[in-house]
Scaffold this motif. Structure first.
Motif, PDB file in Angstrom:
ATOM      1  N   UNK A  96       0.840  -1.204   0.000  1.00  0.00           N
ATOM      2  CA  UNK A  96       0.000   0.000   0.000  1.00  0.00           C
ATOM      3  C   UNK A  96       0.873   1.251   0.000  1.00  0.00           C
ATOM      4  N   UNK A  97       1.929   1.253   0.786  1.00  0.00           N
ATOM      5  CA  UNK A  97       2.829   2.406   0.809  1.00  0.00           C
ATOM      6  C   UNK A  97       3.484   2.627  -0.547  1.00  0.00           C
ATOM      7  N   UNK A  98       3.909   1.548  -1.211  1.00  0.00           N
ATOM      8  CA  UNK A  98       4.498   1.681  -2.555  1.00  0.00           C
ATOM      9  C   UNK A  98       3.476   2.215  -3.546  1.00  0.00           C
ATOM     10  N   UNK A  99       2.242   1.674  -3.495  1.00  0.00           N
ATOM     11  CA  UNK A  99       1.186   2.142  -4.396  1.00  0.00           C
ATOM     12  C   UNK A  99       0.864   3.612  -4.155  1.00  0.00           C
ATOM     13  N   UNK A 100       0.783   4.007  -2.900  1.00  0.00           N
ATOM     14  CA  UNK A 100       0.486   5.398  -2.567  1.00  0.00           C
ATOM     15  C   UNK A 100       1.610   6.310  -3.038  1.00  0.00           C
ATOM     16  N   UNK A 101       2.839   5.868  -2.895  1.00  0.00           N
ATOM     17  CA  UNK A 101       3.976   6.667  -3.335  1.00  0.00           C
ATOM     18  C   UNK A 101       3.929   6.887  -4.846  1.00  0.00           C
ATOM     19  N   UNK A 102       3.521   5.872  -5.596  1.00  0.00           N
ATOM     20  CA  UNK A 102       3.406   6.017  -7.050  1.00  0.00           C
ATOM     21  C   UNK A 102       2.200   6.874  -7.429  1.00  0.00           C
ATOM     22  N   UNK A 103       1.111   6.758  -6.684  1.00  0.00           N
ATOM     23  CA  UNK A 103      -0.127   7.457  -7.035  1.00  0.00           C
ATOM     24  C   UNK A 103      -0.087   8.937  -6.663  1.00  0.00           C
TER      25      UNK A 103
END
Length: 53
Positions: free
Chosen positions: A33-40
């Motif tokens: 989730x943290x990786x996805x949020x960082x990309x988004x």
């Protein structure tokens, strides 16, 4: 490791065997989730436009 920790390990191992390693799964999902949020959420454009003001 204390003696109390070593006596708890068989119980934890049994739970992991029965239910899966819930803590490891939660950790994996949180990292994802943290990786996805960082990309988004890219604040790079906000920073560079603020510099021009």
């Amino acid at each position: 490791m204390s003696s109390a920790d070593s006596t708890d390990a068989p119980i934890y191992a049994g739970l992991v065997e029965e239910q899966g390693d819930v803590l490891a799964e939660v950790r994996r999902v949180a990292e994802e989730v943290l990786r996805d949020a960082d990309r988004a959420i890219d604040f790079g454009g906000v920073r560079s436009s603020a510099a021009y003001r």
